[in-house]
Design an enzyme around this catalytic site. Sequence first.
Site: not given
Length: 614
Positions: A2, A27, A75, A101-102, A487, A491, A494, A510, A609
């Site tokens: 947000c 955000r 968000w 925001n929260g 990573e 990438k 997402e 395994h 973000k």
Amino acid sequence: MCGIFGYLGYQEAQPLVIDGLRSLAYRGYDSAGIAVLSSEGTLGVRKAAGKIDNLIGAATSSPLSGKLGIGHTRWATHGEPNEINSHPHFDGSGSIVVVHNGILENYAELKERLIANGHVFSSVTDTEVIPHLIQELIAEGLSFPEAVRIAAGQLRGAHAIACLHADHPQEMITLRIGNAGGVSIGHGQGEMFIASDLPALVPHTSSVTPLEPGEMAIINPEGCDVMTLDGTPVDSSRLTITVNAVSAAKGGYKHFMLKEIMEQPETAMSALRGRLSFNPGEVTLDLPFTEQEMKEFTRVVFIGMGTSSHACQIGARFIEILARIPATSENAAEFRYRDPVLDSHSLVVAVAQSGETADTLEAMHQAATAGARTLAITNVEGSQAYRQAEASILMHAGPEIGVASSKTFINSMIAMQLLALRLGATRNTIPVAASTEYVQALSHLPGLLGEALSANEGMYHKLAAKYARSRRFLFIGRGLLEPIAREGAMKLKEISYIHAEGMSAAELKHGPIALVDPETPVIAFAPRNAMYEKMLGNITEVRARSGQVIGITTAGNAGFTGLVDDTLYIPATPPLLEPLLATIPAQLLAYHMADLLGNDVDQPRNLAKSVTVE
Ligand code: F6R
């Protein structure tokens, strides 16, 4: 998570607030909305589900006029991201408007009480409780600022809030409780701004007051009064910010993410600038520890989330290799709840490009409370992590707009290597000659990143066309390349939405090897290093099960092409720089697959973000 932007001054608020929201859209981009107070004292609102362009459409066709306004890009946490649930939210009288925001942890309890008192709600959000609560306190006789302050005391959880009242045209109130993302106040000449993040303030001012958790600001066009939430005035300091707004433009690239990948040689240079000296090779870092304290560290713990936690895994390895201090990396969200054993000889290094990740900030707090020494590695000067740690090593990557981290990942690994070299030099674990070699190697990194970016001409388009419709991918690596496998998988998933898993190549047999089939390409990081032969063994196991392998190896490794289906090359480099260079093909592969699939690369679905909720 947000974004909040607000304006109070002599200009029309709507275009400024919308521009502010546009620069905060990374955000959260599920919906957006603005509220503006007209000169007649009426609060107008425009909201739209989806991306900020939808709000721009709504606000342009029916503009709001006035010199005081707040906006929000969301968000979603409570309630689907439709227009009704979009912020701003009003009280029952339509005079009080709030953006938030929260997560309001006790909203159900507060809402029940307010409903019992006759309040009627229109959305299913937790946020809508806040303006109603303020309304109730004003009805009990409190002034607007007092009502906001007392209401804040009843909110459980972490929050950043901004609010306006139709009867207070010269006042904008903002406050912060815990770590739900920052709020900074920008000081102009006869005008004031608020924003969740510093880059949104850069076009307007470089004079900023960041609010600390537990603080509230009453803002007028000439300045602001800051106080704690118990009403004690705070002599708030100003910070001068120097974010380069120009570098936040797309610069001819189709997406910010591609631009940010391609500029990594320059941003790596920025991370190294002023920190290396040669003959003998040394690293200069401003650390808050004495030489003796650095010698007495008995452990180093890196904490972070997501991509930053992959960087932490590399950081821990760098520290053990170079400084010979036992080092681990931990998911910050787990670390904070497990009562870790720490003391004043423990160094806890928080890695967060945004500097606002709630899980990481709480873990830092936990570490400091337990008596550990703390450092932050962050890209945002003045962010909460920057202010909370004893000192910070700035990534100097410049603004990163693409929601998927790229250049900040590389720069956090550089910062960690610098830290490891600095600690190693102090603890005499690196001979001077070796230190000189490491420093020399680092100084070549920008050039090597450039070579890695221009290697493999035409291959990424070809591989995207061949593999982008695969069901899933496995990424495998060993040693310093294992976190890069994780990573790389992150990438890819997402931005392309293809399922991918990253792991140690040794782990494959395994269990995960059961997934290997002709539709599950395996990306194998196999540069010519000490683990090369082991990697070849793992690659052979995959191919024996009809798996297709895209191998990433060192330039000039001719025999390799016959052992895999497709090959990508990285330049030859000392092992400590391999993870940084091997990141490049992983980033480009993910980017080109996502682009070929037509995805919104810069703002992938469901993400944000800056993750300021737990
Ligand atoms: C993925 C990504 C996220 C962040 C994570 C932590 O590309 O960017 O996984 O790494 O949300 O963010 P920071 O580094 O701001 O703490």
